[in-house]
Design a protein around this motif. Structure first.
Motif, PDB file in Angstrom:
ATOM      1  N   ALA A   1     -20.125 -16.868 -28.914  1.00 24.33           N
ATOM      2  CA  ALA A   1     -18.897 -17.013 -29.714  1.00 24.33           C
ATOM      3  C   ALA A   1     -17.882 -15.933 -29.362  1.00 24.33           C
ATOM      4  N   ALA A   2     -18.388 -14.785 -28.903  1.00 19.91           N
ATOM      5  CA  ALA A   2     -17.504 -13.686 -28.514  1.00 19.91           C
ATOM      6  C   ALA A   2     -17.064 -13.800 -27.055  1.00 19.91           C
ATOM      7  N   GLY A   3     -17.532 -14.840 -26.353  1.00 22.15           N
ATOM      8  CA  GLY A   3     -17.093 -15.064 -24.990  1.00 22.15           C
ATOM      9  C   GLY A   3     -18.044 -14.582 -23.913  1.00 22.15           C
ATOM     10  N   PHE A   4     -19.260 -14.185 -24.277  1.00 20.07           N
ATOM     11  CA  PHE A   4     -20.245 -13.727 -23.307  1.00 20.07           C
ATOM     12  C   PHE A   4     -21.310 -14.801 -23.137  1.00 20.07           C
ATOM     13  N   SER A   5     -21.776 -14.998 -21.919  1.00 20.81           N
ATOM     14  CA  SER A   5     -22.760 -16.060 -21.668  1.00 20.81           C
ATOM     15  C   SER A   5     -24.108 -15.446 -21.306  1.00 20.81           C
ATOM     16  N   GLU A   6     -24.803 -14.950 -22.304  1.00 20.69           N
ATOM     17  CA  GLU A   6     -26.104 -14.311 -22.085  1.00 20.69           C
ATOM     18  C   GLU A   6     -27.219 -15.331 -22.242  1.00 20.69           C
ATOM     19  N   SER A   7     -28.248 -15.194 -21.416  1.00 21.53           N
ATOM     20  CA  SER A   7     -29.418 -16.061 -21.524  1.00 21.53           C
ATOM     21  C   SER A   7     -30.443 -15.415 -22.456  1.00 21.53           C
ATOM     22  N   GLU A   8     -31.446 -16.192 -22.810  1.00 20.61           N
ATOM     23  CA  GLU A   8     -32.509 -15.669 -23.676  1.00 20.61           C
ATOM     24  C   GLU A   8     -33.234 -14.514 -23.005  1.00 20.61           C
ATOM     25  N   SER A   9     -33.508 -14.639 -21.711  1.00 21.40           N
ATOM     26  CA  SER A   9     -34.220 -13.564 -21.010  1.00 21.40           C
ATOM     27  C   SER A   9     -33.379 -12.290 -20.950  1.00 21.40           C
ATOM     28  N   THR A  10     -32.056 -12.429 -20.833  1.00 20.88           N
ATOM     29  CA  THR A  10     -31.184 -11.251 -20.824  1.00 20.88           C
ATOM     30  C   THR A  10     -31.205 -10.557 -22.177  1.00 20.88           C
ATOM     31  N   VAL A  11     -31.181 -11.334 -23.253  1.00 19.05           N
ATOM     32  CA  VAL A  11     -31.229 -10.742 -24.600  1.00 19.05           C
ATOM     33  C   VAL A  11     -32.566 -10.038 -24.800  1.00 19.05           C
ATOM     34  N   ARG A  12     -33.653 -10.646 -24.363  1.00 23.90           N
ATOM     35  CA  ARG A  12     -34.969  -9.994 -24.471  1.00 23.90           C
ATOM     36  C   ARG A  12     -34.995  -8.686 -23.678  1.00 23.90           C
ATOM     37  N   ARG A  13     -34.386  -8.684 -22.504  1.00 22.61           N
ATOM     38  CA  ARG A  13     -34.324  -7.474 -21.688  1.00 22.61           C
ATOM     39  C   ARG A  13     -33.504  -6.395 -22.394  1.00 22.61           C
ATOM     40  N   MET A  14     -32.388  -6.777 -23.015  1.00 17.97           N
ATOM     41  CA  MET A  14     -31.566  -5.813 -23.746  1.00 17.97           C
ATOM     42  C   MET A  14     -32.348  -5.206 -24.911  1.00 17.97           C
ATOM     43  N   ILE A  15     -33.189  -6.016 -25.546  1.00 19.31           N
ATOM     44  CA  ILE A  15     -34.036  -5.512 -26.626  1.00 19.31           C
ATOM     45  C   ILE A  15     -35.039  -4.513 -26.068  1.00 19.31           C
TER      46      ILE A  15
ATOM     47  N   GLU B   1     -23.049  -6.594 -33.139  1.00 21.67           N
ATOM     48  CA  GLU B   1     -21.604  -6.407 -33.298  1.00 21.67           C
ATOM     49  C   GLU B   1     -21.128  -5.184 -32.511  1.00 21.67           C
ATOM     50  N   SER B   2     -21.916  -4.116 -32.503  1.00 26.21           N
ATOM     51  CA  SER B   2     -21.561  -2.925 -31.736  1.00 26.21           C
ATOM     52  C   SER B   2     -21.541  -3.222 -30.243  1.00 26.21           C
ATOM     53  N   LEU B   3     -22.525  -3.986 -29.774  1.00 24.64           N
ATOM     54  CA  LEU B   3     -22.578  -4.373 -28.369  1.00 24.64           C
ATOM     55  C   LEU B   3     -21.344  -5.189 -27.992  1.00 24.64           C
ATOM     56  N   ILE B   4     -20.963  -6.125 -28.837  1.00 22.39           N
ATOM     57  CA  ILE B   4     -19.779  -6.950 -28.572  1.00 22.39           C
ATOM     58  C   ILE B   4     -18.529  -6.081 -28.502  1.00 22.39           C
ATOM     59  N   GLN B   5     -18.406  -5.140 -29.414  1.00 22.64           N
ATOM     60  CA  GLN B   5     -17.238  -4.247 -29.428  1.00 22.64           C
ATOM     61  C   GLN B   5     -17.196  -3.373 -28.178  1.00 22.64           C
ATOM     62  N   ARG B   6     -18.346  -2.835 -27.765  1.00 19.47           N
ATOM     63  CA  ARG B   6     -18.400  -2.000 -26.560  1.00 19.47           C
ATOM     64  C   ARG B   6     -18.004  -2.796 -25.329  1.00 19.47           C
ATOM     65  N   ARG B   7     -18.527  -4.021 -25.233  1.00 17.60           N
ATOM     66  CA  ARG B   7     -18.210  -4.862 -24.075  1.00 17.60           C
ATOM     67  C   ARG B   7     -16.738  -5.261 -24.064  1.00 17.60           C
ATOM     68  N   ALA B   8     -16.199  -5.566 -25.235  1.00 19.83           N
ATOM     69  CA  ALA B   8     -14.791  -5.956 -25.317  1.00 19.83           C
ATOM     70  C   ALA B   8     -13.876  -4.793 -24.925  1.00 19.83           C
ATOM     71  N   ALA B   9     -14.284  -3.573 -25.247  1.00 24.02           N
ATOM     72  CA  ALA B   9     -13.473  -2.403 -24.929  1.00 24.02           C
ATOM     73  C   ALA B   9     -13.457  -2.116 -23.431  1.00 24.02           C
ATOM     74  N   THR B  10     -14.516  -2.497 -22.717  1.00 23.82           N
ATOM     75  CA  THR B  10     -14.581  -2.218 -21.289  1.00 23.82           C
ATOM     76  C   THR B  10     -13.941  -3.315 -20.444  1.00 23.82           C
ATOM     77  N   GLN B  11     -13.570  -4.406 -21.060  1.00 28.55           N
ATOM     78  CA  GLN B  11     -12.950  -5.509 -20.300  1.00 28.55           C
ATOM     79  C   GLN B  11     -11.463  -5.418 -20.287  1.00 28.55           C
TER      80      GLN B  11
END
Length: 98
Positions: A50-64, A88-98
């Motif tokens: 919804a925030a515009g990022f296309s993460e897969s399930e495996s990527t989310v598991r890796r981030m965890i 929400e913090s991750l989304i904000q950090r990513r949005a700030a770097t784009q």
């Protein structure tokens, strides 16, 4: 063999005046899970998309696993739950770097 009465429906009909359920990811049709403080992996993916990022399930598991998202495992089944604020913090950090 004739029945004394017609069998009723297996599932009671849903009253029309009830609103659709909204889960903690803001999606309708699914169960309401908790208060939205802890999210399933599917809900995390929905928020990221919804925030515009296309993460897969495996990527989310890796981030965890890497500690990028605060999480815990449930006692029953070992399902991962992610803290909504860390998403929400991750989304904000990513949005700030784009």
């Amino acid at each position: 063999m004739k029945l004394a009465h017609a069998p009723g429906p297996a599932v009671a009909p849903r009253p029309r005046d009830l609103p659709d359920l909204v889960n903690s990811a803001g999606l309708t049709g699914g169960p309401v899970v908790g208060d939205g403080t802890w999210l399933s992996i599917g809900e995390v993916i929905a928020r990221l998309r919804a925030a515009g990022f296309s993460e897969s399930e495996s990527t989310v598991r890796r981030m965890i696993d890497d500690g990028d998202l605060e999480s815990y495992r449930t006692e029953r089944g070992g399902h991962r739950r992610v803290k909504a604020q860390s998403v929400e913090s991750l989304i904000q950090r990513r949005a700030a770097t784009q």
